[in-house]
Motif scaffolding. Structure first.
Motif, PDB file in Angstrom:
ATOM      1  N   ALA A   1       2.598   7.418  -3.184  1.00  0.00           N
ATOM      2  CA  ALA A   1       1.225   6.955  -3.357  1.00  0.00           C
ATOM      3  C   ALA A   1       1.164   5.862  -4.414  1.00  0.00           C
ATOM      4  CB  ALA A   1       0.306   8.118  -3.750  1.00  0.00           C
ATOM      5  N   SER A   2       0.111   5.054  -4.332  1.00  0.00           N
ATOM      6  CA  SER A   2      -0.131   4.023  -5.337  1.00  0.00           C
ATOM      7  C   SER A   2      -1.640   3.806  -5.429  1.00  0.00           C
ATOM      8  CB  SER A   2       0.570   2.708  -4.963  1.00  0.00           C
ATOM      9  OG  SER A   2       0.054   2.193  -3.743  1.00  0.00           O
ATOM     10  N   TRP A   3      -2.075   3.090  -6.458  1.00  0.00           N
ATOM     11  CA  TRP A   3      -3.496   2.787  -6.589  1.00  0.00           C
ATOM     12  C   TRP A   3      -3.669   1.422  -7.226  1.00  0.00           C
ATOM     13  CZ3 TRP A   3      -6.564   2.222 -11.142  1.00  0.00           C
ATOM     14  CH2 TRP A   3      -5.870   2.420 -12.351  1.00  0.00           C
ATOM     15  N   VAL A   4      -4.809   0.802  -6.945  1.00  0.00           N
ATOM     16  CA  VAL A   4      -5.171  -0.487  -7.528  1.00  0.00           C
ATOM     17  C   VAL A   4      -6.647  -0.448  -7.874  1.00  0.00           C
ATOM     18  CG1 VAL A   4      -5.409  -2.970  -7.132  1.00  0.00           C
ATOM     19  CG2 VAL A   4      -3.409  -1.779  -6.249  1.00  0.00           C
ATOM     20  N   LEU A   5      -6.989  -0.886  -9.065  1.00  0.00           N
ATOM     21  CA  LEU A   5      -8.379  -0.986  -9.481  1.00  0.00           C
ATOM     22  C   LEU A   5      -9.061  -2.141  -8.747  1.00  0.00           C
ATOM     23  CD1 LEU A   5     -10.506   0.098 -11.552  1.00  0.00           C
ATOM     24  CD2 LEU A   5      -9.690  -1.693 -13.113  1.00  0.00           C
ATOM     25  N   LEU A   6     -10.351  -1.994  -8.487  1.00  0.00           N
ATOM     26  CA  LEU A   6     -11.116  -3.065  -7.860  1.00  0.00           C
ATOM     27  C   LEU A   6     -10.915  -4.380  -8.603  1.00  0.00           C
ATOM     28  CD1 LEU A   6     -13.373  -4.033  -5.872  1.00  0.00           C
ATOM     29  CD2 LEU A   6     -15.013  -3.381  -7.676  1.00  0.00           C
ATOM     30  N   ARG A   7     -10.624  -5.440  -7.834  1.00  0.00           N
ATOM     31  CA  ARG A   7     -10.430  -6.772  -8.412  1.00  0.00           C
ATOM     32  C   ARG A   7     -11.540  -7.692  -7.892  1.00  0.00           C
ATOM     33  NH1 ARG A   7      -4.529  -8.320  -6.593  1.00  0.00           N
ATOM     34  NH2 ARG A   7      -5.048 -10.226  -7.720  1.00  0.00           N
ATOM     35  N   LEU A   8     -12.158  -8.441  -8.802  1.00  0.00           N
ATOM     36  CA  LEU A   8     -13.250  -9.334  -8.425  1.00  0.00           C
ATOM     37  C   LEU A   8     -12.970 -10.762  -8.887  1.00  0.00           C
ATOM     38  CD1 LEU A   8     -16.376  -7.115  -9.277  1.00  0.00           C
ATOM     39  CD2 LEU A   8     -15.249  -7.419  -7.059  1.00  0.00           C
ATOM     40  N   PRO A   9     -11.920 -11.402  -8.364  1.00  0.00           N
ATOM     41  CA  PRO A   9     -11.615 -12.769  -8.781  1.00  0.00           C
ATOM     42  C   PRO A   9     -12.595 -13.781  -8.187  1.00  0.00           C
ATOM     43  CG  PRO A   9     -10.135 -12.102  -7.029  1.00  0.00           C
ATOM     44  CD  PRO A   9     -10.949 -10.892  -7.384  1.00  0.00           C
ATOM     45  N   ARG A  10     -12.918 -14.782  -8.931  1.00  0.00           N
ATOM     46  CA  ARG A  10     -13.692 -15.949  -8.488  1.00  0.00           C
ATOM     47  C   ARG A  10     -14.904 -15.573  -7.646  1.00  0.00           C
ATOM     48  NH1 ARG A  10     -10.942 -20.456 -10.049  1.00  0.00           N
ATOM     49  NH2 ARG A  10      -8.714 -20.239 -10.498  1.00  0.00           N
ATOM     50  N   GLU A  11     -14.927 -16.028  -6.385  1.00  0.00           N
ATOM     51  CA  GLU A  11     -16.116 -15.841  -5.550  1.00  0.00           C
ATOM     52  C   GLU A  11     -16.335 -14.399  -5.104  1.00  0.00           C
ATOM     53  OE1 GLU A  11     -14.642 -20.099  -4.593  1.00  0.00           O
ATOM     54  OE2 GLU A  11     -13.736 -18.125  -4.933  1.00  0.00           O
ATOM     55  N   VAL A  12     -15.366 -13.529  -5.313  1.00  0.00           N
ATOM     56  CA  VAL A  12     -15.534 -12.141  -4.881  1.00  0.00           C
ATOM     57  C   VAL A  12     -16.613 -11.446  -5.711  1.00  0.00           C
ATOM     58  CG1 VAL A  12     -14.383  -9.942  -4.420  1.00  0.00           C
ATOM     59  CG2 VAL A  12     -13.125 -12.081  -4.170  1.00  0.00           C
ATOM     60  N   ALA A  13     -16.741 -11.790  -6.972  1.00  0.00           N
ATOM     61  CA  ALA A  13     -17.707 -11.120  -7.846  1.00  0.00           C
ATOM     62  C   ALA A  13     -19.143 -11.247  -7.332  1.00  0.00           C
ATOM     63  CB  ALA A  13     -17.585 -11.636  -9.275  1.00  0.00           C
ATOM     64  N   PRO A  14     -19.655 -12.469  -7.062  1.00  0.00           N
ATOM     65  CA  PRO A  14     -21.036 -12.537  -6.559  1.00  0.00           C
ATOM     66  C   PRO A  14     -21.208 -11.902  -5.195  1.00  0.00           C
ATOM     67  CG  PRO A  14     -20.001 -14.716  -6.515  1.00  0.00           C
ATOM     68  CD  PRO A  14     -19.106 -13.826  -7.313  1.00  0.00           C
ATOM     69  N   LEU A  15     -20.179 -11.941  -4.349  1.00  0.00           N
ATOM     70  CA  LEU A  15     -20.264 -11.279  -3.049  1.00  0.00           C
ATOM     71  C   LEU A  15     -20.412  -9.768  -3.219  1.00  0.00           C
ATOM     72  CD1 LEU A  15     -17.497 -13.276  -1.147  1.00  0.00           C
ATOM     73  CD2 LEU A  15     -19.936 -13.271  -0.582  1.00  0.00           C
ATOM     74  N   PHE A  16     -19.616  -9.203  -4.129  1.00  0.00           N
ATOM     75  CA  PHE A  16     -19.675  -7.756  -4.343  1.00  0.00           C
ATOM     76  C   PHE A  16     -20.987  -7.353  -5.017  1.00  0.00           C
ATOM     77  CE2 PHE A  16     -18.549  -3.775  -6.584  1.00  0.00           C
ATOM     78  CZ  PHE A  16     -18.211  -3.020  -5.467  1.00  0.00           C
ATOM     79  N   GLU A  17     -21.468  -8.158  -5.942  1.00  0.00           N
ATOM     80  CA  GLU A  17     -22.749  -7.856  -6.574  1.00  0.00           C
ATOM     81  C   GLU A  17     -23.873  -7.870  -5.548  1.00  0.00           C
ATOM     82  OE1 GLU A  17     -23.700  -9.427 -10.530  1.00  0.00           O
ATOM     83  OE2 GLU A  17     -21.727 -10.390 -10.509  1.00  0.00           O
ATOM     84  N   ASP A  18     -23.853  -8.827  -4.635  1.00  0.00           N
ATOM     85  CA  ASP A  18     -24.866  -8.863  -3.580  1.00  0.00           C
ATOM     86  C   ASP A  18     -24.757  -7.632  -2.689  1.00  0.00           C
ATOM     87  OD1 ASP A  18     -26.918 -10.502  -1.930  1.00  0.00           O
ATOM     88  OD2 ASP A  18     -25.366 -10.025  -0.452  1.00  0.00           O
ATOM     89  N   TRP A  19     -23.513  -7.197  -2.405  1.00  0.00           N
ATOM     90  CA  TRP A  19     -23.312  -5.984  -1.598  1.00  0.00           C
ATOM     91  C   TRP A  19     -23.918  -4.771  -2.303  1.00  0.00           C
ATOM     92  CZ3 TRP A  19     -21.168  -1.230  -2.224  1.00  0.00           C
ATOM     93  CH2 TRP A  19     -20.926  -0.485  -1.068  1.00  0.00           C
ATOM     94  N   LEU A  20     -23.711  -4.678  -3.607  1.00  0.00           N
ATOM     95  CA  LEU A  20     -24.289  -3.562  -4.360  1.00  0.00           C
ATOM     96  C   LEU A  20     -25.812  -3.590  -4.292  1.00  0.00           C
ATOM     97  CD1 LEU A  20     -22.010  -3.590  -7.545  1.00  0.00           C
ATOM     98  CD2 LEU A  20     -22.106  -1.759  -5.835  1.00  0.00           C
ATOM     99  N   ASP A  21     -26.404  -4.775  -4.376  1.00  0.00           N
ATOM    100  CA  ASP A  21     -27.855  -4.889  -4.273  1.00  0.00           C
ATOM    101  C   ASP A  21     -28.363  -4.326  -2.952  1.00  0.00           C
ATOM    102  OD1 ASP A  21     -28.373  -6.046  -6.753  1.00  0.00           O
ATOM    103  OD2 ASP A  21     -28.047  -8.084  -5.997  1.00  0.00           O
ATOM    104  N   ARG A  22     -27.603  -4.544  -1.897  1.00  0.00           N
ATOM    105  CA  ARG A  22     -28.035  -4.111  -0.567  1.00  0.00           C
ATOM    106  C   ARG A  22     -27.742  -2.641  -0.299  1.00  0.00           C
ATOM    107  NH1 ARG A  22     -24.860  -6.934   3.482  1.00  0.00           N
ATOM    108  NH2 ARG A  22     -23.489  -7.648   1.813  1.00  0.00           N
ATOM    109  N   HIS A  23     -26.558  -2.180  -0.690  1.00  0.00           N
ATOM    110  CA  HIS A  23     -26.080  -0.875  -0.245  1.00  0.00           C
ATOM    111  C   HIS A  23     -26.036   0.202  -1.328  1.00  0.00           C
ATOM    112  CE1 HIS A  23     -25.092  -2.432   3.697  1.00  0.00           C
ATOM    113  NE2 HIS A  23     -24.392  -3.399   3.149  1.00  0.00           N
ATOM    114  N   ALA A  24     -26.013  -0.185  -2.589  1.00  0.00           N
ATOM    115  CA  ALA A  24     -25.943   0.819  -3.656  1.00  0.00           C
ATOM    116  C   ALA A  24     -26.665   0.319  -4.910  1.00  0.00           C
ATOM    117  CB  ALA A  24     -24.483   1.146  -3.972  1.00  0.00           C
ATOM    118  N   PRO A  25     -27.927  -0.056  -4.776  1.00  0.00           N
ATOM    119  CA  PRO A  25     -28.634  -0.610  -5.941  1.00  0.00           C
ATOM    120  C   PRO A  25     -28.716   0.366  -7.109  1.00  0.00           C
ATOM    121  CG  PRO A  25     -30.171  -0.088  -4.159  1.00  0.00           C
ATOM    122  CD  PRO A  25     -28.785   0.025  -3.590  1.00  0.00           C
ATOM    123  N   ASP A  26     -28.759   1.662  -6.801  1.00  0.00           N
ATOM    124  CA  ASP A  26     -28.828   2.659  -7.869  1.00  0.00           C
ATOM    125  C   ASP A  26     -27.507   2.809  -8.605  1.00  0.00           C
ATOM    126  OD1 ASP A  26     -27.799   3.646  -5.439  1.00  0.00           O
ATOM    127  OD2 ASP A  26     -28.066   5.719  -6.098  1.00  0.00           O
TER     128      ASP A  26
END
Length: 363
Positions: free
Chosen positions: A264-289
């Motif tokens: 097994a292995s694991w990797v922490l969420l990575r938000l390089p460059r343009e991924v950060a605003p995309l993921f933040e927008d996803w949170l607004d839509r699907h998990a705002p709380d």
């Protein structure tokens, strides 16, 4: 318009099965594009966004890296962009180098490399080439939906098998089972391993995070199929999203072990460059709380920033919370018998197969 602004599709745009809804310009673009209404209230039937695929011939198929974070120094990717649409994909920023958006373009405007097997064979045939495990799928999934039609990954595996070249495949797609007739014999020779990524066991959350990837139950069934065929499998808890999926680490490892994974292995969420605003927008839509909690925990693991790109930090984070997460993973992996790495792949069998017209040896 300033290229740093974030585009939002017009309300009528249909995006079924897409992870992103933004299509911001890449960081190299001088202009910004945006969908906007023309002011006329005229009903129109707008078709859903379709996936387009174009081709390119790469000059080289083997990408080299010197990262201490990775267990391999070379990889090959048959596709650029990925229709799975995983919102967190760290490969999204690569589309900016093509003049395309890391947002919707990344998951709907794909680049395929049908000449990849031929180019790879030429590289492996060079007299100075020295074999070492090659990773298929280090950036985008080699078994994304378009592979069912184009079969480039399968041809790459055929090439690697012909050279007796070691390979590790990283995927979350059940299409890999199609190629067990190649992978299983390679595994018998100590030449093949597979890493299967499972982000969450919650199929509803998985559908929102990874809209066109197989669900978690299907991935665990894939682990079973690979294990039954004798292919060593590593379960990858990847990415771990603090405040959203981190509570599932132990359950994912237990499910992977039960299905037949050996490591097994694991990797922490990575938000390089343009991924950060995309993921933040996803949170607004699907998990705002959960948004504030997720982002705050990430910042605690990255010294106050959403992402720290330094080697030996980018995939694990640092600080108290990162250490606690790593400790939890190690303890759970030990309990499940997944705390040892897979056996090293063999490099001593490597050979250049004869080509048509070559003089064969008599001995």
């Amino acid at each position: 318009m300033d290229s740093s602004q974030h585009s939002r599709p017009a309300p009528w745009r249909r995006l079924p099965g897409r992870g992103a809804r933004l299509n911001m310009a890449g960081r190299f673009e001088a202009t910004h594009r945006d969908d906007s209404a023309d002011g006329w209230d005229i009903p129109e039937e707008v078709p859903p966004l379709r996936t387009e695929t174009r081709t390119e011939r790469p000059r080289s198929m083997i990408a080299r890296n010197r990262s201490p974070d990775l267990p391999f120094d070379r990889s090959a990717n048959p596709y650029r962009g990925c229709e799975h649409g995983c919102i967190y994909c760290y490969a999204r920023p690569g589309h900016a180098h093509l003049g395309l958006s890391p947002g919707l373009d990344f998951e709907s405007r794909l680049i395929a490399r049908p000449d990849a097997p031929e180019v790879l064979a030429a590289e492996l045939s060079k007299p100075r080439y020295r074999p070492a495990p090659l990773c298929l799928g280090s950036a985008t999934d080699p078994y994304q939906p378009v592979e069912a039609r184009l079969r480039i990954t399968r041809d790459l595996l055929d090439t690697l098998s012909a050279f007796n070249h070691p390979v590790t495949v990283m995927t979350r797609a059940t299409l890999i089972e199609r190629d067990l007739d190649i992978l299983a014999p390679m595994a018998v020779r100590g030449l093949a391993q597979v890493g299967v990524s499972v982000t969450t066991l919650d199929r509803h959350l998985a559908r929102r995070l990874e809209p066109r990837a197989p669900g978690p139950d299907q991935r665990l069934a894939m682990v079973r199929a690979l294990a039954r065929a004798g292919v060593p499998v590593r379960i990858m808890v990847s990415p771990v999203i603090p405040g959203l999926t981190d509570h599932e680490v132990e359950r994912i490892l237990a499910a992977g072990a039960e299905a037949g994974a050996r490591a097994a292995s694991w990797v922490l969420l990575r938000l390089p460059r343009e991924v950060a605003p995309l993921f933040e927008d996803w949170l607004d839509r699907h998990a705002p709380d959960r948004k504030a909690r997720v982002l705050n925990q990430l910042r605690q693991m990255h010294g106050g920033a959403l992402y720290d790109a330094r080697f030996e930090t980018r995939m694990r984070g640092h600080g108290v919370m990162a250490r606690l997460l790593a400790d939890r993973f190690r303890a759970a992996a030990r309990r499940c018998g997944l705390d040892q790495p897979l056996a090293p792949l063999r490099c001593d069998l490597f050979t250049t197969p004869p080509r048509p017209g070559d003089q064969l040896s008599l001995f």
